[in-house]
Design a protein around this motif. Structure first.
Motif, PDB file in Angstrom:
ATOM      1  N   UNK A 294       0.789  -1.157   0.001  1.00  0.00           N
ATOM      2  CA  UNK A 294       0.112  -0.122   0.063  1.00  0.00           C
ATOM      3  C   UNK A 294       0.917   1.252   0.011  1.00  0.00           C
ATOM      4  N   UNK A 298       1.287   3.759  -2.871  1.00  0.00           N
ATOM      5  CA  UNK A 298       1.234   5.287  -2.724  1.00  0.00           C
ATOM      6  C   UNK A 298       2.451   6.219  -3.036  1.00  0.00           C
ATOM      7  N   UNK A 301       3.090   6.720  -6.877  1.00  0.00           N
ATOM      8  CA  UNK A 301       2.322   7.597  -7.772  1.00  0.00           C
ATOM      9  C   UNK A 301       2.722   8.884  -7.653  1.00  0.00           C
ATOM     10  N   UNK A 308       4.447  12.398 -15.466  1.00  0.00           N
ATOM     11  CA  UNK A 308       3.436  12.193 -16.738  1.00  0.00           C
ATOM     12  C   UNK A 308       2.857  13.755 -16.810  1.00  0.00           C
ATOM     13  N   UNK A 338       1.839   6.718 -17.600  1.00  0.00           N
ATOM     14  CA  UNK A 338       0.544   6.386 -17.534  1.00  0.00           C
ATOM     15  C   UNK A 338       0.438   4.968 -17.300  1.00  0.00           C
ATOM     16  N   UNK A 341       1.494   4.098 -13.949  1.00  0.00           N
ATOM     17  CA  UNK A 341       0.382   4.619 -13.110  1.00  0.00           C
ATOM     18  C   UNK A 341      -0.956   3.806 -12.753  1.00  0.00           C
ATOM     19  N   UNK A 352      -6.211  -3.049  -1.369  1.00  0.00           N
ATOM     20  CA  UNK A 352      -7.308  -2.614  -1.070  1.00  0.00           C
ATOM     21  C   UNK A 352      -8.331  -3.514  -0.500  1.00  0.00           C
TER      22      UNK A 352
ATOM     23  N   UNK B  16       4.745  16.477  -0.605  1.00  0.00           N
ATOM     24  CA  UNK B  16       5.465  15.825  -1.678  1.00  0.00           C
ATOM     25  C   UNK B  16       5.771  16.910  -2.556  1.00  0.00           C
ATOM     26  N   UNK B  19       4.413  16.887  -6.131  1.00  0.00           N
ATOM     27  CA  UNK B  19       2.888  17.176  -6.165  1.00  0.00           C
ATOM     28  C   UNK B  19       2.610  18.714  -6.029  1.00  0.00           C
ATOM     29  N   UNK B  72      -2.091  12.567   4.366  1.00  0.00           N
ATOM     30  CA  UNK B  72      -1.148  11.905   4.860  1.00  0.00           C
ATOM     31  C   UNK B  72       0.369  12.674   4.730  1.00  0.00           C
ATOM     32  N   UNK B 101      -4.263  11.171  -1.695  1.00  0.00           N
ATOM     33  CA  UNK B 101      -4.389  10.299  -2.724  1.00  0.00           C
ATOM     34  C   UNK B 101      -5.522   9.159  -2.320  1.00  0.00           C
ATOM     35  N   UNK B 102      -5.857   9.044  -1.084  1.00  0.00           N
ATOM     36  CA  UNK B 102      -6.748   7.883  -0.546  1.00  0.00           C
ATOM     37  C   UNK B 102      -8.310   8.026  -1.183  1.00  0.00           C
ATOM     38  N   UNK B 103      -9.009   7.213  -1.716  1.00  0.00           N
ATOM     39  CA  UNK B 103     -10.254   7.419  -2.055  1.00  0.00           C
ATOM     40  C   UNK B 103     -11.233   6.299  -1.317  1.00  0.00           C
ATOM     41  N   UNK B 104     -10.566   5.778  -0.284  1.00  0.00           N
ATOM     42  CA  UNK B 104     -11.410   4.935   0.626  1.00  0.00           C
ATOM     43  C   UNK B 104     -12.309   5.468   1.575  1.00  0.00           C
ATOM     44  N   UNK B 105     -13.510   5.161   1.612  1.00  0.00           N
ATOM     45  CA  UNK B 105     -14.745   5.640   2.200  1.00  0.00           C
ATOM     46  C   UNK B 105     -14.283   6.288   3.718  1.00  0.00           C
ATOM     47  N   UNK B 122      -6.173  13.142  -5.795  1.00  0.00           N
ATOM     48  CA  UNK B 122      -5.081  13.462  -6.712  1.00  0.00           C
ATOM     49  C   UNK B 122      -5.387  12.651  -8.075  1.00  0.00           C
ATOM     50  N   UNK B 124      -4.910  10.551 -11.763  1.00  0.00           N
ATOM     51  CA  UNK B 124      -3.790   9.773 -12.109  1.00  0.00           C
ATOM     52  C   UNK B 124      -3.553   9.896 -13.452  1.00  0.00           C
ATOM     53  N   UNK B 125      -4.518  10.300 -14.303  1.00  0.00           N
ATOM     54  CA  UNK B 125      -4.578  10.515 -15.882  1.00  0.00           C
ATOM     55  C   UNK B 125      -4.242  11.771 -16.116  1.00  0.00           C
ATOM     56  N   UNK B 126      -3.213  11.577 -17.388  1.00  0.00           N
ATOM     57  CA  UNK B 126      -2.683  12.957 -17.807  1.00  0.00           C
ATOM     58  C   UNK B 126      -4.041  13.855 -18.353  1.00  0.00           C
TER      59      UNK B 126
END
Lengths: 509, 157
Positions: A294, A298, A301, A308, A338, A341, A352, B16, B19, B72, B101-105, B122, B124-126
């Protein structure tokens, strides 16, 4: 029994009870007793009265026997030994004689008799004769003997008795077999010799007897010593034995040798403990691995986003100054980032799936399919869904969407370049109360020998150039279905399309 | 005092570097005027908002119109920053947009419980980060009516 004691009769005369004055009443009482022979003897032992009980037990009628000497009831050897006279003498001197022994019936057969002879006095205290009460205890004696024989012959259990201080008073075959002592050797010895020194030091033998005396019985397991000094694991019950007045007369002890069982149990316990330790270690390792993957996912990324993001920013913002080669380099950087990613995203999703709580709720199959399809809107191909709108399954919605997305994505992906991918989705209730969702494609199919391993993580059958992918999609499907207590499977032949199916419990809408 | 928050800056709390650089450049590329003030962790964020230490000068380090907050982070994480912020009389109305980052509920619910006004993942796609930043600026800096901050009477700041 007390009411027929002639002594009482004289004693209670002063109490003024009229009925006791009546000789006739007393006689009729005695006449009605059937189970006891009640008779009177004169001072010389001549029979003067005879009741039906006496006739029943001994076989003589009153007419036959009255006037005869009571020694006719004694076996010849007892008669010759002078027992009848001796007994009268004792009763005469002490007031009473009691005995259990063989007596003779009229027909010469023997019975086991309980005999009480009581001296009868006149008011001045002179001897006027004897009362004699006899019971036939033959049946009871037989039962007792059978019981004793039974106990003695039991060989799997040591059954023995102790006096109140713990001295061994009886010993059966099982006791001899288990402990190694013969009855002659051990009767009269204290039972503490069966205990190993450490138990003796702790005072266990005295404790066991005290507990049995206090609570009626004591049960326990522990090491005991055989005669040869070797040990065995015993399971024992000690029971206090009391007489009619409640006084302790001794203990019975039943002991089993369960050494084999004990050793086996110890082994099993040891194995269980080892296994538990291993499971714990493995759980810890799994938890560490998941935390690791995990956190790696993280942390991977952020740099990927930067690579990217800035590659595409460079390409867009400096389009005028970059030549075609530079632009193609940037495209490669961007595409690679990509792809990586997506790999990281899939790994994250997979990890998860292992971590999150999955609780099943009613989920509409059609809606879950629609959500999965939306994410594939840009992929070329046709997806035809033939699912009843009301059909529901017990599932974790986002996990089911993830599962269906991966299956649909694969169904669209693995086809020959010249074929337009066509995918058909059906869902039907099964007899076992579940619903099977089937996704059938017209793709390249999967050879039987590969059908099992394609569900493993990073398992890929094709190169990136032919069919790009992360090798995690079907692992997510498998793990997702496992977590939702569902099933997954496929039917396929090489070159002839595939049908992947998942099964989940149906929910009655 | 009111002019201090008319500065219309964005406080970016992000540990970071890449970022932070990505978000900053996306704001630049979108041609949005609001300058980004970036701090590298929750502890620095609290110091900045309190105006202490290196952030004592409010002219240089004005209170932000909106806080972009990572969750985080080492030392003081995003949840702790929000929980602290919501107890501060002067600062509690500053909108906080979580960008993480996290998208857990679990993370999402916990963030809203701690006082988040919005929660973004955040991308992930261009090209996505650019789009997110533009929408974010449009919504929080332009469409959204920002609250007046409540100042304690007699406050020196």
């Amino acid at each position: 029994m007390a009411v027929i004691k002639p002594m009482d009769r004289t004693d209670r005369r002063g109490a003024g009870r009229q009925i006791l004055h009546s000789e006739a009443a007393f006689r009729s009482l005695i006449e009605s007793v059937h189970d006891y022979a009640i008779l009177m003897l004169d001072p010389q032992g001549i029979i003067v009265t005879w009741n039906p009980g006496a006739e029943h037990i001994k076989g003589y009628s009153a007419d036959e026997i009255i006037g005869q000497h009571f020694s006719v009831f004694y076996p010849a050897e007892d008669r010759q030994a002078g027992k009848p006279e001796f007994e009268l003498a004792v009763a005469s001197r002490t007031g009473r004689f009691e005995d259990e022994n063989w007596r003779l019936r009229k027909d010469g057969s023997r019975f086991w008799a309980n005999v009480t002879i009581t001296r009868l006095n006149d008011e001045a205290g002179n001897l006027i004769g004897f009362g004699k009460i006899t019971r036939d205890l033959t049946e009871r004696r037989r039962a007792e003997q059978r019981y004793r024989q039974l106990i003695e012959s039991v060989s799997d259990y040591a059954i023995f008795s102790l006096d109140p201080s713990g001295i061994v008073t009886s010993w059966n075959l099982g006791a001899e077999r288990i402990k190694g002592y013969s009855a002659e050797e051990i009767i009269g010895q204290h039972f503490s010799r069966f205990y190993p020194p450490e138990y003796l030091a702790a005072g266990l033998p005295a404790y066991v007897l005290a507990q049995a005396e206090q609570n009626g019985h004591w049960e326990g397991e522990g090491w005991r010593l055989r005669k040869d000094g070797s040990r065995f694991w015993s399971s024992a019950v000690v029971t206090a034995i009391r007489d009619e007045d409640g006084d302790l007369v001794g203990f019975s002890k039943v002991t089993r040798d369960i050494t084999d069982r004990k050793l086996l149990l110890d082994q099993i316990k040891e194995h269980a403990a080892k296994l538990e330790l291993r499971v714990k270690e493995r759980e810890q390792t799994n938890a560490d691995l998941e935390a690791f993957s995990y956190s790696v996912s993280h942390d991977l990324r952020a740099p990927l986003r930067a690579i990217q993001g800035f590659a595409s920013a460079l390409k867009e913002d400096y389009a005028d100054t970059l030549d075609a080669t530079a632009t193609s380099y940037l495209t490669t950087i961007s595409d690679s980032a990509l792809r990586m990613n997506r790999l990281v995203q899939d790994l994250l999703n997979y990890s998860r799936l292992n971590r999150i709580d999955i609780e099943s709720q009613p989920v509409s199959v059609a809606e879950a399919l629609e959500q999965a399809r939306l994410e594939l809107a840009d992929s070329p191909g046709e997806i035809a869904v033939h699912v009843a709108p009301g059909l529901q399954v017990a599932a974790h919605e986002s996990t089911l969407v993830q599962v269906l997305f991966n299956l649909l994505s694969n169904a669209l992906k693995f086809h020959l370049p010249e074929v337009i991918p066509k995918v058909a989705v059906t869902a039907a209730p099964l007899d076992d109360g579940s619903v099977r969702i089937s996704i059938t494609d017209n793709g390249i199919g999967i050879a039987p020998q590969h059908q099992e391993r394609i569900f493993n993580v990073f398992e890929r059958l094709h190169g990136q150039e032919t069919y790009p992918g992360t090798g995690i999609g079907l692992a997510i499907v498998k793990r997702g279905m496992q977590r939702m207590h569902g099933k997954v499977g496929l039917q396929s032949a090489d070159g002839d399309g595939s049908t992947f199916w998942v099964e989940l419990p149906a929910v009655n809408a | 005092m009111a002019h201090e928050r008319d500065s219309n800056i964005i406080l970016l709390v992000e540990d970071t570097d890449s970022d932070a650089a990505l978000v900053s450049s996306a704001f630049d590329r979108a041609g949005i005027a609001n300058p980004i003030h970036r701090v590298a962790d929750g502890e620095q964020a609290v110091s900045y908002l309190q105006g202490i230490g290196t952030y004592a000068d409010r002219k240089q380090h004005p209170l932000p119109a909106v806080i972009l907050l990572d969750l985080n982070m080492p030392r003081f994480n995003g949840y702790q920053v929000m929980l602290w912020l919501r107890t501060q009389t002067e600062l509690k109305r500053i909108p906080v947009v979580v960008l993480t980052e996290s998208k857990d509920s679990e993370s999402i619910n916990r963030a809203y419980d701690a006082g988040a006004n919005s929660y973004l993942v955040k991308p992930g796609e261009p090209g996505e980060i650019q789009r997110v930043v533009e929408i974010l600026a449009e919504y929080w800096m332009s469409l959204n009516e920002t609250p007046r901050l409540a100042f304690r009477s007699g406050s020196q700041r």
